[in-house]
Design an enzyme around this catalytic site. Sequence first.
Site, PDB file in Angstrom:
ATOM      1  N   LYS A  35      24.860  17.972 -21.935  1.00  0.00           N
ATOM      2  CA  LYS A  35      25.628  18.375 -20.761  1.00  0.00           C
ATOM      3  C   LYS A  35      26.339  19.695 -21.036  1.00  0.00           C
ATOM      4  CE  LYS A  35      28.198  15.217 -18.354  1.00  0.00           C
ATOM      5  NZ  LYS A  35      29.455  14.473 -18.046  1.00  0.00           N
ATOM      6  N   THR A 120      41.483   7.676 -14.016  1.00  0.00           N
ATOM      7  CA  THR A 120      42.113   6.556 -13.306  1.00  0.00           C
ATOM      8  C   THR A 120      42.324   5.422 -14.299  1.00  0.00           C
ATOM      9  OG1 THR A 120      41.029   7.227 -11.296  1.00  0.00           O
ATOM     10  CG2 THR A 120      41.854   4.972 -11.360  1.00  0.00           C
ATOM     11  N   ARG A 153      37.505  13.623  -3.633  1.00  0.00           N
ATOM     12  CA  ARG A 153      36.358  12.835  -3.176  1.00  0.00           C
ATOM     13  C   ARG A 153      35.075  13.547  -3.559  1.00  0.00           C
ATOM     14  NH1 ARG A 153      38.017  13.420   2.884  1.00  0.00           N
ATOM     15  NH2 ARG A 153      38.623  15.383   1.908  1.00  0.00           N
ATOM     16  N   GLU A 154      34.079  12.795  -3.958  1.00  0.00           N
ATOM     17  CA  GLU A 154      32.775  13.410  -4.189  1.00  0.00           C
ATOM     18  C   GLU A 154      32.298  13.987  -2.854  1.00  0.00           C
ATOM     19  OE1 GLU A 154      29.974  10.895  -6.215  1.00  0.00           O
ATOM     20  OE2 GLU A 154      31.552  10.150  -7.542  1.00  0.00           O
ATOM     21  N   CYS A 275      34.197   4.850  -7.660  1.00  0.00           N
ATOM     22  CA  CYS A 275      35.651   4.639  -7.665  1.00  0.00           C
ATOM     23  C   CYS A 275      36.072   3.337  -6.998  1.00  0.00           C
ATOM     24  CB  CYS A 275      36.345   5.821  -7.015  1.00  0.00           C
ATOM     25  SG  CYS A 275      36.259   7.269  -8.059  1.00  0.00           S
TER      26      CYS A 275
HETATM   27  C1  UDX Z   1      37.367   7.939  -3.312  1.00  0.00           C
HETATM   28  C2  UDX Z   1      38.747   8.353  -2.785  1.00  0.00           C
HETATM   29  O1  UDX Z   1      38.635   8.718  -1.406  1.00  0.00           O
HETATM   30  C3  UDX Z   1      39.292   9.508  -3.613  1.00  0.00           C
HETATM   31  O2  UDX Z   1      40.599   9.851  -3.179  1.00  0.00           O
HETATM   32  C4  UDX Z   1      39.335   9.080  -5.076  1.00  0.00           C
HETATM   33  O3  UDX Z   1      39.804  10.129  -5.884  1.00  0.00           O
HETATM   34  C5  UDX Z   1      37.955   8.652  -5.537  1.00  0.00           C
HETATM   35  O4  UDX Z   1      37.464   7.599  -4.692  1.00  0.00           O
HETATM   36  P1  UDX Z   1      34.866   8.865  -3.087  1.00  0.00           P
HETATM   37  O5  UDX Z   1      34.453   7.658  -3.875  1.00  0.00           O
HETATM   38  O6  UDX Z   1      34.301  10.183  -3.459  1.00  0.00           O
HETATM   39  O7  UDX Z   1      36.468   9.025  -3.116  1.00  0.00           O
HETATM   40  O8  UDX Z   1      34.436   8.613  -1.570  1.00  0.00           O
HETATM   41  P2  UDX Z   1      35.124   8.259  -0.167  1.00  0.00           P
HETATM   42  O9  UDX Z   1      34.938   9.378   0.750  1.00  0.00           O
HETATM   43  O10 UDX Z   1      36.492   7.772  -0.337  1.00  0.00           O
HETATM   44  O11 UDX Z   1      34.178   7.052   0.321  1.00  0.00           O
HETATM   45  C6  UDX Z   1      34.034   5.865  -0.449  1.00  0.00           C
HETATM   46  C7  UDX Z   1      33.089   4.902   0.225  1.00  0.00           C
HETATM   47  O12 UDX Z   1      33.675   4.379   1.418  1.00  0.00           O
HETATM   48  C8  UDX Z   1      31.747   5.522   0.656  1.00  0.00           C
HETATM   49  O13 UDX Z   1      30.720   4.622   0.338  1.00  0.00           O
HETATM   50  C9  UDX Z   1      31.896   5.677   2.153  1.00  0.00           C
HETATM   51  O14 UDX Z   1      30.666   5.638   2.829  1.00  0.00           O
HETATM   52  C10 UDX Z   1      32.763   4.480   2.497  1.00  0.00           C
HETATM   53  N1  UDX Z   1      33.541   4.641   3.738  1.00  0.00           N
HETATM   54  C11 UDX Z   1      34.503   5.593   3.832  1.00  0.00           C
HETATM   55  C12 UDX Z   1      33.303   3.784   4.806  1.00  0.00           C
HETATM   56  O15 UDX Z   1      32.435   2.903   4.744  1.00  0.00           O
HETATM   57  N2  UDX Z   1      34.065   3.923   5.944  1.00  0.00           N
HETATM   58  C13 UDX Z   1      35.037   4.853   6.062  1.00  0.00           C
HETATM   59  O16 UDX Z   1      35.680   4.895   7.114  1.00  0.00           O
HETATM   60  C14 UDX Z   1      35.258   5.715   4.983  1.00  0.00           C
END
Ligand code: UDX
Length: 457
Positions: A35, A120, A153-154, A275
Amino acid sequence: MHISIIGAGYVGLTTAVCLAEIGHEVLCTDSDQQKLDLLRKGGVPFYEPHLTAALQQSHATGRLRFTDTIDAIKSSEAVFICVGTPPLENGEADLSAIENVAQSIVEHAQGYRLIVDKSTVPVQTAQQLRKHLQHYNKGGLDYDVASNPEFLREGSAVEDSLHPDRIVVGADGERAVSILRQIYAPILEHAFVCPIHKKCPQRDVPFIVTDTNSAELIKHASNAFLATKISFINMVADLCEAAGADVSMVAQGMGLDPRIGPAFLRPGIGFGGFCFPKDLQAFVRIAENFGCDFSLLKEVEKINVRRADQVISKLKKELWVLSGKTVAVWGIAFKPDTDDVRFAPALGIIRRLLAERVTIRAYDPQAMEKAKSEIPDVTYCKDMYDAANGADAILLLTEWNEFRNPDWTRVRELVRRPLLLDGRNMFAVDEVVKYGFEHIGVGRKPTSPSTAVTITA
Ligand code: UDX
């Protein structure tokens, strides 16, 4: 400032790039040599919008360099720990990588170090870290330990890091707070040019100072609460389906209450990613270890696991015998704008369909390489049309923008049966039924060309 970042995953690498972007001299390291070699050449081992360009830019200015862990620990006053905390069998977070970093610091650092935990971690990790340093310190190390959780967020990691909603600093002394304030000063004082927007951001960012335990809890509690919101709306969606209501309207009506807010009320196939599922489990275990039965979160998790059953049973209801059928899958990543398939709900759904001897033709704009190693028995297609070829149903599992406005006439000609199972309520129902598709969404009435009525939101 001179800053070292230990761990070049999503959080570490984004943090390294963004801290270099706002003007610091950053050394980044990882235990994975391959990496590091890739990063040195300007490559990024995962898909994340804006990250590669920002990395190459910081590289070119010389402000971001990749090195080995000992060099990183020896060179900088502030050391950010961004290593992984994967789940153990029992759901608890594995903190051994954090302990290893602490041990390296004790062995190789001399003088003052601010050790900042960004991974985390369970509440009281900073306390444990401090104790570890104290027990193993041979005398030449002076240190503070701070917690500075990351909320990126990713898919929008660079944007979230450079334009955060808040910066949380958990520290037990003024020295640590003052160094972290200095590190984030360009963001707090609008004093950098954002590589995405090409201008200086003007939004005020709250800088919240707490004790380390509270900072650690802010991170876990935030993720657990967001996951709870999603499972809540998913249950409301089920109720809407049973009672003949429309969850989009219900969510809109709820979200207008500022105490609730509109975000994270999108029902679907469940939350995934590295996460929410792991943090939720870890948070339940942390609570248990402190004698608190957080059964609410156990239910949130159960509801999430059941989302895949919903998809399978809807499909079975429509297709009757699944064996021998062909299903097109549009989207595999756990959410759009990432190639990450870790805990992606799509993987579980595809595996169950394969077990029922369904032929899967899948397409994802970025995640197919990663999906191939997880689920090889899938026909990976060159685009969404190729995937739809000969399908008895189309399953929309990730709401990539690319899927938003397909040429429905072309899709209609390609499929064997015009059945669209919209796992993210992405499509305008009126639009798809016009092209002869039956539309089955989440939390709304199934609509077919013969039953279509216009509903005004
Ligand atoms: C999350 C947190 O948002 C972020 O603050 C933290 O640092 C890491 O974890 P991430 O995992 O990148 O971020 O994605 P996020 O946009 O939060 O979505 C997580 C999951 O929830 C996804 O599978 C998404 O599809 C789902 N989701 C999100 C829903 O099903 N409905 C929603 O309304 C929002």
